[in-house]
Structures are given as C-alpha cells and as structure tokens.
Enzyme design. Structure first.
Site, mmCIF file in Angstrom:
data_model
loop_
_atom_site.group_PDB
_atom_site.id
_atom_site.type_symbol
_atom_site.label_atom_id
_atom_site.label_comp_id
_atom_site.label_asym_id
_atom_site.label_seq_id
_atom_site.Cartn_x
_atom_site.Cartn_y
_atom_site.Cartn_z
ATOM 1 N N ARG A 172 16.657 -35.331 -24.001
ATOM 2 C CA ARG A 172 17.004 -36.742 -24.242
ATOM 3 C C ARG A 172 18.183 -37.086 -23.335
ATOM 4 O O ARG A 172 18.843 -36.186 -22.810
ATOM 5 C CB ARG A 172 17.415 -36.934 -25.711
ATOM 6 C CG ARG A 172 16.256 -36.759 -26.658
ATOM 7 C CD ARG A 172 16.718 -36.832 -28.114
ATOM 8 N NE ARG A 172 15.638 -36.453 -29.000
ATOM 9 C CZ ARG A 172 15.814 -35.868 -30.183
ATOM 10 N NH1 ARG A 172 17.034 -35.581 -30.619
ATOM 11 N NH2 ARG A 172 14.779 -35.572 -30.941
ATOM 12 N N ARG A 265 17.998 -44.342 -34.242
ATOM 13 C CA ARG A 265 18.553 -43.372 -33.289
ATOM 14 C C ARG A 265 18.159 -43.752 -31.860
ATOM 15 O O ARG A 265 18.909 -43.515 -30.914
ATOM 16 C CB ARG A 265 18.062 -41.958 -33.636
ATOM 17 C CG ARG A 265 18.761 -40.882 -32.830
ATOM 18 C CD ARG A 265 18.466 -39.493 -33.335
ATOM 19 N NE ARG A 265 17.090 -39.106 -33.057
ATOM 20 C CZ ARG A 265 16.532 -37.968 -33.470
ATOM 21 N NH1 ARG A 265 17.233 -37.118 -34.195
ATOM 22 N NH2 ARG A 265 15.288 -37.680 -33.174
ATOM 23 N N ARG A 276 6.201 -37.851 -35.470
ATOM 24 C CA ARG A 276 7.238 -37.195 -36.271
ATOM 25 C C ARG A 276 7.177 -37.645 -37.730
ATOM 26 O O ARG A 276 7.411 -36.843 -38.630
ATOM 27 C CB ARG A 276 8.617 -37.471 -35.659
ATOM 28 C CG ARG A 276 8.834 -36.616 -34.424
ATOM 29 C CD ARG A 276 10.021 -37.027 -33.588
ATOM 30 N NE ARG A 276 10.114 -36.125 -32.448
ATOM 31 C CZ ARG A 276 11.045 -35.194 -32.280
ATOM 32 N NH1 ARG A 276 12.015 -35.074 -33.157
ATOM 33 N NH2 ARG A 276 11.032 -34.398 -31.241
HETATM 34 N N1 LIG Z 1 11.106 -23.059 -35.258
HETATM 35 C C1 LIG Z 1 12.033 -23.679 -34.544
HETATM 36 N N2 LIG Z 1 12.238 -24.984 -34.707
HETATM 37 C C2 LIG Z 1 13.212 -25.569 -33.982
HETATM 38 C C3 LIG Z 1 14.016 -24.858 -33.070
HETATM 39 N N3 LIG Z 1 14.894 -25.720 -32.510
HETATM 40 C C4 LIG Z 1 14.659 -26.917 -33.068
HETATM 41 N N4 LIG Z 1 13.643 -26.847 -33.953
HETATM 42 C C5 LIG Z 1 13.071 -27.893 -34.802
HETATM 43 O O1 LIG Z 1 12.237 -28.710 -34.030
HETATM 44 C C6 LIG Z 1 12.192 -30.000 -34.603
HETATM 45 C C7 LIG Z 1 12.353 -31.047 -33.523
HETATM 46 O O2 LIG Z 1 13.633 -30.953 -32.968
HETATM 47 P P1 LIG Z 1 14.127 -32.067 -31.934
HETATM 48 O O3 LIG Z 1 13.051 -32.301 -30.916
HETATM 49 O O4 LIG Z 1 15.471 -31.695 -31.422
HETATM 50 O O5 LIG Z 1 14.176 -33.391 -32.806
HETATM 51 P P2 LIG Z 1 15.102 -33.835 -34.068
HETATM 52 O O6 LIG Z 1 14.799 -32.938 -35.223
HETATM 53 O O7 LIG Z 1 14.643 -35.219 -34.304
HETATM 54 O O8 LIG Z 1 16.502 -33.770 -33.638
HETATM 55 C C8 LIG Z 1 13.269 -30.025 -35.675
HETATM 56 O O9 LIG Z 1 12.639 -29.858 -36.939
HETATM 57 C C9 LIG Z 1 14.127 -28.836 -35.365
HETATM 58 O O10 LIG Z 1 14.708 -28.299 -36.540
HETATM 59 C C10 LIG Z 1 13.778 -23.450 -32.935
HETATM 60 O O11 LIG Z 1 14.415 -22.729 -32.189
HETATM 61 N N5 LIG Z 1 12.790 -22.926 -33.681
HETATM 62 N N1 LIG Z 2 23.407 -40.200 -44.379
HETATM 63 C C1 LIG Z 2 23.083 -40.989 -43.356
HETATM 64 N N2 LIG Z 2 23.008 -42.317 -43.522
HETATM 65 C C2 LIG Z 2 22.657 -43.127 -42.485
HETATM 66 N N3 LIG Z 2 22.367 -42.702 -41.245
HETATM 67 C C3 LIG Z 2 22.409 -41.376 -41.030
HETATM 68 C C4 LIG Z 2 22.770 -40.446 -42.056
HETATM 69 N N4 LIG Z 2 22.730 -39.207 -41.540
HETATM 70 C C5 LIG Z 2 22.366 -39.337 -40.239
HETATM 71 N N5 LIG Z 2 22.183 -40.622 -39.923
HETATM 72 C C6 LIG Z 2 21.723 -41.197 -38.633
HETATM 73 O O1 LIG Z 2 20.333 -40.929 -38.554
HETATM 74 C C7 LIG Z 2 19.935 -40.644 -37.213
HETATM 75 C C8 LIG Z 2 19.246 -39.293 -37.179
HETATM 76 O O2 LIG Z 2 20.198 -38.256 -37.422
HETATM 77 P P1 LIG Z 2 20.132 -36.869 -36.679
HETATM 78 O O3 LIG Z 2 21.346 -36.118 -37.058
HETATM 79 O O4 LIG Z 2 19.864 -37.077 -35.241
HETATM 80 O O5 LIG Z 2 18.838 -36.230 -37.372
HETATM 81 P P2 LIG Z 2 18.029 -34.882 -37.096
HETATM 82 O O6 LIG Z 2 18.930 -33.987 -36.331
HETATM 83 O O7 LIG Z 2 17.719 -34.372 -38.460
HETATM 84 O O8 LIG Z 2 16.825 -35.295 -36.364
HETATM 85 C C9 LIG Z 2 21.211 -40.673 -36.377
HETATM 86 O O9 LIG Z 2 21.268 -41.919 -35.701
HETATM 87 C C10 LIG Z 2 22.326 -40.545 -37.386
HETATM 88 O O10 LIG Z 2 23.500 -41.213 -36.987
#
Ligand SMILES: Nc1nc2c(ncn2[C@@H]2O[C@H](COP(=O)(O)OP(=O)(O)O)[C@@H](O)[C@H]2O)c(=O)[nH]1
Ligand SMILES: Nc1ncnc2c1ncn2[C@@H]1O[C@H](COP(=O)(O)OP(=O)(O)O)[C@@H](O)[C@H]1O
Length: 391
Positions: A172, A265, A276
């Site tokens: 990203r 986000r 997703r």
């Molecule tokens: N099994 C596995 N899942 C992962 C790993 N790294 C990230 N993920 C999972 O992959 C999913 C997608 O991650 P990402 O593309 O960063 O999107 P986000 O969860 O929206 O921040 C999330 O559920 C993460 O927890 C890994 O090393 N192993």
């Molecule tokens: N408790 C909350 N209330 C409102 N917004 C939240 C909260 N926790 C996270 N966010 C927002 O939600 C979005 C997704 O959070 P993020 O940490 O990137 O999620 P993930 O890592 O689980 O994908 C971000 O823009 C973040 O600022």
C-alpha cells in the site's frame, strides 16, 4: 568421552566409540553411534562445514545443512549431548554468541531426514535467557489489529517487536518493505516454504502470507516480545507448532461498522473491499467458535479495547512490566575445554579464575530457530552472579 590423538580423516573407520571427540588438523570430529560428524572449515565460504563418515557403509556423506551457520570462528570445543545434538562452544567469543548446537538426530532433524530422504543436520544458536511468550493477533480485515499493535509498540517500544511477515500482495502507499511486510513474489516464497524457512503460511484474500522462522527469532534475539498479526489459518498452524503463544482474536462491534472502517481506511479498491468483507464472515465464525483463541476482544471504543488488551498482557499498571534485568555479556577465553556435571557444562580455561558454567537444565526450543532458556555465569566468581554454584 575422551580425546583421541591427532587423526587422519581416512583413519576414521578405526574402532572409536560413541561420544568420542577427535581433534583433527583443521577440523574436529565427534562420534554419534555409527556416524562420525566432522565439523570444520566453518569460516570458509566454499565449504559447508559438516561431513559425515558412516561406519556402516564405509562412506562419506555431505548432509543437507539447515538453520543459520555460525561464523567468526577462532577455534571451538565440542561435546555430544543426549546422543542427538552436538554442543559447540566458540573460543575467544562473547557469551551472547558462543553457544551453538548442531542437531544431528533430534525430532526435527529426524523429520527432515524423512522428508529429504538423505542425511540432514541443523544449526541452532544457543541463547542465554528466555523469550517471553509471543502474542498472536487475528481478526478480519479492517477490525483494527494494526491500530492496536501500533499503540502497543508506541507505548512500549523496548518491550515489543513486530514479526514482519512475507506477502505476495502489492504494497500500500505508505507501506515499507522490511517494516510492514517483506514484499516478495510467489515463486521465491514457495521456494522458501519448501526449504522449511516458514513457521506458518496461508493463502488470504487471494495472496500468500507467511511468518518466517527468522522473523520471529530476530525479535526474541533483541530481547523483545514478538507480536504476530496473522489470519485464523496461520493462528491454527502456530497453535500446532512449538511456539507457545497467547492467541487473541479481535472482533468488530458489528458487520456494518467493519465495512465502514474498511472503506474509511481508503487503502483498497471496491473489488478488494468486497472480497475482504465476504471472507470476514467466515473468519468471524471461525475466530469466535473454534476455541483456538485464548481471548476474544470486541474493538468498539478504541481506547477501551486497548486498555483490555493491556490488561491481558499484564500491562495495566499492576506490575512494572517495563523493568527487565539485562543479561550481562562477557568474554570467553581462547583456550578452553569442556566437562559436564549433570545438566551443567563447565567451561574450563587455563586460568582457573575464568571457569564458566553453562546451565542447560531449562533448555528449550532448538532447530529450526534458537535453543533458549540457557543460563551462563562465571563459576563462583562475582557476587552478582549465582554464586551458589560451586564447581
Ligand atoms: N497466516 C498469515 N496471515 C497473515 C500474515 N501476515 C498477515 N496476515 C493476515 O493477512 C490478512 C490480510 O492482511 P493485510 O493484507 O495486511 O490486510 P489488513 O488485515 O486489512 O491489514 C490479515 O488477516 C492478516 O492478519 C502471515 O504471515 N501469515
Ligand atoms: N475502535 C475503532 N473505532 C473506529 N475506527 C477504528 C477503530 N479501530 C481501528 N479503526 C480504524 O479502522 C481502520 C482499520 O484499522 P486497521 O488497524 O488498519 O485494521 P486491520 O489491521 O485489522 O486491518 C483504520 O482506519 C483505523 O484507524
């Protein structure tokens, strides 16, 4: 166990007994059952450092060598432990890099021998002290995992380290390789998975994600507690591995709120958001009903959720978890010999004042990765070490 006179490699078929330690010209050898492991040339990049003479076939074998190889050798002493691993102490080294194990018949190595159908040995670095239990955090995309992890790392920078996963998804805008992920391609990642470099991996939202063994170990080596942000499939694999982690699942207060956060986000296209959200339904079901997770947290109000997370981790102020006893690093001498009393290895030097005790009684882990839980202290020298140990 005894030291034999200087040997020529071809004489290794001589009747030598188990555990026998041979000093050769440029290498050293140790006998394990029918096999003699010759270890030398570790600083020579052209040599893989380990050869095996099999007495039953009369042949030399070059094994597959797994794990990280030690370097910076100025001589070493060896001892066979438990008939399954060779303890190697580097001479003239620091206490935080002097203990190594070459696993030759541990459960892990036995499995790898079956997998590869050939001889396998595996290095494991010995680490003084314990690493705290890693934390696995799972939950659907957009629930706030990354936000909560960032808050922890910001408030306790010396305490936590993030396990940087590998992924085949595109970065990203603000993501950096080596910080948020190791961005890679599928061919390379599949090769590394085959080579046993990954603790776990899974296909998530159409991309490959995985935790390398190294990603977790470097955090523990830095004396920090490792945080893994991985999906439910990954959490299941880690549960089945030797990594004793705490498993936390993060839920949204509602599906509508999850959708709102994911859109707000602004990092994904509409198509990716839809994918997703579809996957989130199954993830929420598995996360909340599988019994896989030790704790389930609803991320409604961010601050309140963060406080609950800190409480689970013992960071709510009831104990000063930020205080840690640093491990003192000291030098090992150039010329040493090893002896063993129960679970303790005595590292003797010419100078009796420099005797050091290596206590293996709480040893855990091992290849692939590190052997942890070791204790090391000069024997009966300083009052600030454990002076009950008289050797
Ligand atoms: N099994 C596995 N899942 C992962 C790993 N790294 C990230 N993920 C999972 O992959 C999913 C997608 O991650 P990402 O593309 O960063 O999107 P986000 O969860 O929206 O921040 C999330 O559920 C993460 O927890 C890994 O090393 N192993
Ligand atoms: N408790 C909350 N209330 C409102 N917004 C939240 C909260 N926790 C996270 N966010 C927002 O939600 C979005 C997704 O959070 P993020 O940490 O990137 O999620 P993930 O890592 O689980 O994908 C971000 O823009 C973040 O600022």
């Amino acid at each position: 166990m005894g030291e034999a006179p200087v040997f020529h490699n071809n004489d290794l078929h001589a009747s030598i007994t188990n555990g026998c330690y041979l000093k050769l010209k440029e290498s050293e050898a140790i006998v394990v059952g029918n096999k003699t492991y010759v270890i030398g040339g570790l600083d020579d990049p052209a040599s893989n450092g380990v050869r095996i003479f099999d007495k039953s076939t009369g042949e030399w074998v070059i094994p597959i060598i797994l794990g990280t190889k030690p370097n910076g050798f100025k001589g070493h002493s060896m001892m066979l432990l438990n008939n399954d691993r060779i303890l190697i102490i580097k001479h003239n080294s620091k206490s935080n890099d002097c203990v190594w194990f070459l696993e030759v018949d541990t459960r892990f190595v036995q499995e790898q021998k079956k997998k590869f159908g050939t001889e396998v040995v595996s290095w494991s670095k010995g680490v003084i002290g314990d690493a705290e239990r890693p934390i696995v955090i799972s939950g659907p995309s957009g629930v706030g995992k990354g936000t909560l992890i960032n808050m922890l790392m910001k408030e306790f920078p010396t305490m936590f380290g993030f396990s940087v996963s590998h992924t085949t998804r595109a970065p990203r805008e603000k993501e950096q390789s080596g910080v948020h992920y190791h961005f890679t391609n599928r061919d390379i990642m599949e090769e590394d998975i085959k080579a046993g470099k990954f603790l776990e991996f899974a296909s998530v939202h159409g991309n490959l994600y995985g935790t390398s063994i190294e990603a977790v170990e470097v955090v523990a080596d830095a004396g920090k507690r490792c945080i893994l942000d991985i999906d439910v499939q990954g959490a299941r694999s880690v549960r089945a591995s030797s990594l004793e982690a705490i498993f936390i699942f993060i839920c949204p207060p509602s599906f509508e709120e999850l959708e709102k956060r994911l859109r707000a986000r602004g990092t994904e296209s509409e198509e990716v958001i839809q994918k997703r959200l579809r996957n989130a339904k199954a993830e929420l079901e598995q996360g909340t009903s599988s019994g896989l997770f030790d704790h389930i947290l609803v991320n409604d109000d961010l601050e309140a959720c963060y406080e609950r997370l800190k409480k689970i981790l013992g960071l709510d102020g009831s104990t000063d978890a930020t205080l840690k006893t640093p491990t003192e690093v000291f030098e090992l001498p150039m010329e040493i010999s090893l002896s063993k009393i129960d679970e303790r290895i005595i590292i003797n030097s010419e100078n009796a004042d420099q005797k050091v005790v290596l206590d293996l009684s709480s040893m855990k882990g091992g290849a692939p990765g590190r052997t942890r839980g070791l204790r090391m202290y000069p024997a009966g020298l300083h009052s600030d070490y454990n002076t009950d140990e008289s050797v």
